[in-house]
Motif scaffolding. Sequence first.
Motif, PDB file in Angstrom:
ATOM      1  N   VAL A 144       0.829  -1.203   0.000  1.00 19.16           N
ATOM      2  CA  VAL A 144       0.000   0.000   0.000  1.00 19.16           C
ATOM      3  C   VAL A 144       0.864   1.253   0.000  1.00 19.16           C
ATOM      4  O   VAL A 144       0.618   2.212  -0.742  1.00 19.16           O
ATOM      5  CB  VAL A 144      -0.947  -0.026   1.215  1.00 19.16           C
ATOM      6  CG1 VAL A 144      -1.630   1.321   1.398  1.00 19.16           C
ATOM      7  CG2 VAL A 144      -1.991  -1.125   1.047  1.00 19.16           C
ATOM      8  N   ARG A 145       1.928   1.254   0.829  1.00 21.80           N
ATOM      9  CA  ARG A 145       2.809   2.417   0.872  1.00 21.80           C
ATOM     10  C   ARG A 145       3.565   2.570  -0.434  1.00 21.80           C
ATOM     11  O   ARG A 145       3.771   3.693  -0.910  1.00 21.80           O
ATOM     12  CB  ARG A 145       3.776   2.285   2.040  1.00 21.80           C
ATOM     13  CG  ARG A 145       3.179   2.698   3.374  1.00 21.80           C
ATOM     14  CD  ARG A 145       4.256   2.851   4.428  1.00 21.80           C
ATOM     15  NE  ARG A 145       4.829   1.535   4.767  1.00 21.80           N
ATOM     16  CZ  ARG A 145       4.402   0.812   5.786  1.00 21.80           C
ATOM     17  NH1 ARG A 145       3.408   1.241   6.543  1.00 21.80           N
ATOM     18  NH2 ARG A 145       4.962  -0.350   6.051  1.00 21.80           N
ATOM     19  N   ALA A 146       3.971   1.432  -1.036  1.00 17.95           N
ATOM     20  CA  ALA A 146       4.721   1.523  -2.279  1.00 17.95           C
ATOM     21  C   ALA A 146       3.876   2.143  -3.394  1.00 17.95           C
ATOM     22  O   ALA A 146       4.409   2.869  -4.257  1.00 17.95           O
ATOM     23  CB  ALA A 146       5.214   0.137  -2.691  1.00 17.95           C
ATOM     24  N   ARG A 147       2.592   1.900  -3.382  1.00 15.40           N
ATOM     25  CA  ARG A 147       1.714   2.453  -4.417  1.00 15.40           C
ATOM     26  C   ARG A 147       1.032   3.741  -3.966  1.00 15.40           C
ATOM     27  O   ARG A 147       0.196   4.282  -4.691  1.00 15.40           O
ATOM     28  CB  ARG A 147       0.655   1.409  -4.811  1.00 15.40           C
ATOM     29  CG  ARG A 147       1.255   0.166  -5.458  1.00 15.40           C
ATOM     30  CD  ARG A 147       0.176  -0.837  -5.813  1.00 15.40           C
ATOM     31  NE  ARG A 147      -0.754  -0.317  -6.783  1.00 15.40           N
ATOM     32  CZ  ARG A 147      -0.598  -0.366  -8.098  1.00 15.40           C
ATOM     33  NH1 ARG A 147       0.496  -0.928  -8.599  1.00 15.40           N
ATOM     34  NH2 ARG A 147      -1.498   0.136  -8.910  1.00 15.40           N
ATOM     35  N   ALA A 184     -17.321  -5.751   2.407  1.00 13.51           N
ATOM     36  CA  ALA A 184     -17.268  -5.157   1.070  1.00 13.51           C
ATOM     37  C   ALA A 184     -15.933  -4.455   0.885  1.00 13.51           C
ATOM     38  O   ALA A 184     -15.463  -3.744   1.772  1.00 13.51           O
ATOM     39  CB  ALA A 184     -18.416  -4.169   0.864  1.00 13.51           C
ATOM     40  N   VAL A 185     -15.317  -4.674  -0.275  1.00 13.04           N
ATOM     41  CA  VAL A 185     -14.062  -4.019  -0.639  1.00 13.04           C
ATOM     42  C   VAL A 185     -14.318  -3.217  -1.899  1.00 13.04           C
ATOM     43  O   VAL A 185     -14.654  -3.784  -2.944  1.00 13.04           O
ATOM     44  CB  VAL A 185     -12.934  -5.039  -0.853  1.00 13.04           C
ATOM     45  CG1 VAL A 185     -11.652  -4.329  -1.299  1.00 13.04           C
ATOM     46  CG2 VAL A 185     -12.678  -5.834   0.420  1.00 13.04           C
ATOM     47  N   ALA A 186     -14.176  -1.896  -1.816  1.00  8.36           N
ATOM     48  CA  ALA A 186     -14.412  -1.005  -2.954  1.00  8.36           C
ATOM     49  C   ALA A 186     -13.111  -0.276  -3.296  1.00  8.36           C
ATOM     50  O   ALA A 186     -12.351   0.104  -2.394  1.00  8.36           O
ATOM     51  CB  ALA A 186     -15.515   0.002  -2.630  1.00  8.36           C
ATOM     52  N   ASP A 187     -12.860  -0.088  -4.581  1.00  2.26           N
ATOM     53  CA  ASP A 187     -11.650   0.613  -5.019  1.00  2.26           C
ATOM     54  C   ASP A 187     -12.010   1.694  -6.021  1.00  2.26           C
ATOM     55  O   ASP A 187     -13.153   1.787  -6.485  1.00  2.26           O
ATOM     56  CB  ASP A 187     -10.637  -0.373  -5.621  1.00  2.26           C
ATOM     57  CG  ASP A 187     -11.185  -1.107  -6.844  1.00  2.26           C
ATOM     58  OD1 ASP A 187     -11.550  -0.436  -7.825  1.00  2.26           O
ATOM     59  OD2 ASP A 187     -11.242  -2.356  -6.815  1.00  2.26           O
ATOM     60  N   ILE A 221      -5.790  -3.685  -4.647  1.00  4.41           N
ATOM     61  CA  ILE A 221      -4.488  -3.014  -4.752  1.00  4.41           C
ATOM     62  C   ILE A 221      -3.943  -3.117  -6.169  1.00  4.41           C
ATOM     63  O   ILE A 221      -3.380  -2.156  -6.711  1.00  4.41           O
ATOM     64  CB  ILE A 221      -3.504  -3.631  -3.734  1.00  4.41           C
ATOM     65  CG1 ILE A 221      -3.965  -3.331  -2.307  1.00  4.41           C
ATOM     66  CG2 ILE A 221      -2.091  -3.119  -3.961  1.00  4.41           C
ATOM     67  CD1 ILE A 221      -3.134  -4.024  -1.236  1.00  4.41           C
ATOM     68  N   ARG A 222      -4.123  -4.279  -6.777  1.00  6.51           N
ATOM     69  CA  ARG A 222      -3.583  -4.492  -8.121  1.00  6.51           C
ATOM     70  C   ARG A 222      -4.257  -3.601  -9.154  1.00  6.51           C
ATOM     71  O   ARG A 222      -3.645  -3.184 -10.134  1.00  6.51           O
ATOM     72  CB  ARG A 222      -3.763  -5.975  -8.470  1.00  6.51           C
ATOM     73  CG  ARG A 222      -3.085  -6.406  -9.756  1.00  6.51           C
ATOM     74  CD  ARG A 222      -2.998  -7.918  -9.838  1.00  6.51           C
ATOM     75  NE  ARG A 222      -4.271  -8.570  -9.650  1.00  6.51           N
ATOM     76  CZ  ARG A 222      -4.574  -9.354  -8.627  1.00  6.51           C
ATOM     77  NH1 ARG A 222      -3.701  -9.547  -7.657  1.00  6.51           N
ATOM     78  NH2 ARG A 222      -5.751  -9.939  -8.538  1.00  6.51           N
ATOM     79  N   HIS A 223      -5.527  -3.287  -8.961  1.00 10.56           N
ATOM     80  CA  HIS A 223      -6.270  -2.540  -9.973  1.00 10.56           C
ATOM     81  C   HIS A 223      -6.465  -1.066  -9.624  1.00 10.56           C
ATOM     82  O   HIS A 223      -7.059  -0.333 -10.408  1.00 10.56           O
ATOM     83  CB  HIS A 223      -7.650  -3.177 -10.193  1.00 10.56           C
ATOM     84  CG  HIS A 223      -7.585  -4.508 -10.879  1.00 10.56           C
ATOM     85  ND1 HIS A 223      -7.417  -5.691 -10.178  1.00 10.56           N
ATOM     86  CD2 HIS A 223      -7.646  -4.850 -12.190  1.00 10.56           C
ATOM     87  CE1 HIS A 223      -7.402  -6.702 -11.029  1.00 10.56           C
ATOM     88  NE2 HIS A 223      -7.530  -6.231 -12.254  1.00 10.56           N
ATOM     89  N   THR A 224      -6.002  -0.637  -8.466  1.00  9.25           N
ATOM     90  CA  THR A 224      -6.171   0.764  -8.079  1.00  9.25           C
ATOM     91  C   THR A 224      -4.920   1.550  -8.454  1.00  9.25           C
ATOM     92  O   THR A 224      -3.807   1.155  -8.074  1.00  9.25           O
ATOM     93  CB  THR A 224      -6.433   0.883  -6.571  1.00  9.25           C
ATOM     94  OG1 THR A 224      -7.585   0.112  -6.231  1.00  9.25           O
ATOM     95  CG2 THR A 224      -6.672   2.334  -6.181  1.00  9.25           C
ATOM     96  N   PRO A 225      -5.056   2.636  -9.190  1.00 11.23           N
ATOM     97  CA  PRO A 225      -3.868   3.427  -9.560  1.00 11.23           C
ATOM     98  C   PRO A 225      -3.268   4.120  -8.343  1.00 11.23           C
ATOM     99  O   PRO A 225      -3.885   4.188  -7.270  1.00 11.23           O
ATOM    100  CB  PRO A 225      -4.433   4.444 -10.564  1.00 11.23           C
ATOM    101  CG  PRO A 225      -5.879   4.551 -10.225  1.00 11.23           C
ATOM    102  CD  PRO A 225      -6.294   3.207  -9.728  1.00 11.23           C
ATOM    103  N   GLU A 226      -2.051   4.625  -8.517  1.00  8.93           N
ATOM    104  CA  GLU A 226      -1.377   5.330  -7.426  1.00  8.93           C
ATOM    105  C   GLU A 226      -2.233   6.483  -6.907  1.00  8.93           C
ATOM    106  O   GLU A 226      -2.934   7.148  -7.668  1.00  8.93           O
ATOM    107  CB  GLU A 226      -0.014   5.844  -7.881  1.00  8.93           C
ATOM    108  CG  GLU A 226       1.008   4.733  -8.085  1.00  8.93           C
ATOM    109  CD  GLU A 226       2.408   5.285  -8.283  1.00  8.93           C
ATOM    110  OE1 GLU A 226       2.566   6.529  -8.218  1.00  8.93           O
ATOM    111  OE2 GLU A 226       3.329   4.488  -8.498  1.00  8.93           O
TER     112      GLU A 226
END
Length: 420
Positions: free
Chosen positions: A275-278, A335-338, A312-317
């Motif tokens: 999470v911090r890296a992105r 529920a997990v929303a991005d 995390i994989r599909h959410t941009p920085e």
Amino acid sequence: MTPPAPAEWTAVRRARLRIAVITGTIITLLVTVVGGVAHTVMVDAQNGQVWRELRHGAMYGDPARPPVCTWLYAPGVAPLSNAPAGFPLHADLAEARRTGEAVERTVERDRTVYLVRTQPRADGGVVQAVFDMRFQLADRSHLWFALGVAEVVGLLAAAVTGVFLGRRAVAPLAEALTRQHRFVTDASHELRTPITQVHTRAQLLVRQAADQDLPVPHRDRLARLVASTGRLGEVLDDLLRSASLAAGPARRGERRPVDLVALARSVVAEEADRVRARRLTVVVDGPPHPLYVEGIPSALRRAVGELLANAIRHTPERGRIGVALSRSGRTVVLAVADTGPGFEPGAVDQLFQRFHRGSGDGGRYGLGLALLREVVTRHGGSVAATGRPGHGARFTIRLPECPPPPPENQPPGNLPPMSP
């Protein structure tokens, strides 16, 4: 021998049931058709024989000594003492005298059926013959009873035959599924060691390339090699986890109350480095008290982890991910929303297919969401996805709530929320 996975085994059981139902239906139809034909033939034969005897008796019979089950009424002749009430039919006698033609009629009376023929004779007299169909009707009732017994026996035979044929017909499919899962498990185990070795050596090459100051293109290729071997290892892990789900019924002893709030916070904490890296923002919105579901902790952790990893994989920085937990009736909802690229509404079912290729840069082949659905359904829950292109995605898990564990067996309290 590892049994097929639940969804596939359910399909096998449905195939067996379908074969049993089809077999039972065919046997039932055959018995019904045979019974209908036999009844029709019997009725026609009995009616034809009775009418022939009745016509002969009306023309030539002696009213004082009529045939069995027949009564003859003629002017000047007293009816027999056992003659049925309501006869003769005077209207038919009058019509036969007037027209000179025979009159035939069927009369239902006293829970039986009478065939009546009023016949002018050559001597100018008119005789009315009445036949009681009581015994013929009893024969027909016995026939229907016999057909009913045959139907019951046929259904039992159909059930036994259907089960036998179902097992014999579906046995090759069940055996093929069993061999398939055994092959996947064995192959995954055999491939894990060499792929781990390749991944480790690739990582060493990356470090050596950095120490030797190799050109950037070479280092990029090595980095892509490391990423590829890492993803291959993830696919193998997913295959092993999917195959291990087939042993679910044997692992029911591992089920226990799991605090889904604490588990979700723990999974979020484990992803802190990514999470911090992105430079993402992850917010956990849950009640201050536990929400318990019954299940295997490691499997539930894998399911929640897959949802978070997918987000995390599909959410941009600099994007945002929300993890919300709540209770709805007797159901715990996670529920997990991005804020990622989202997906087409019509592609929801494809997301949970094995090795589905997602759209966009974040898409990859894998078993993650398919395995997630297997885990959730094995725990008596459901998973749903909603999203629109450019408006992110939302994945929702629903699991049945269960009572908390005894105080001495309660797990440690919730982990503190992660600060990205």
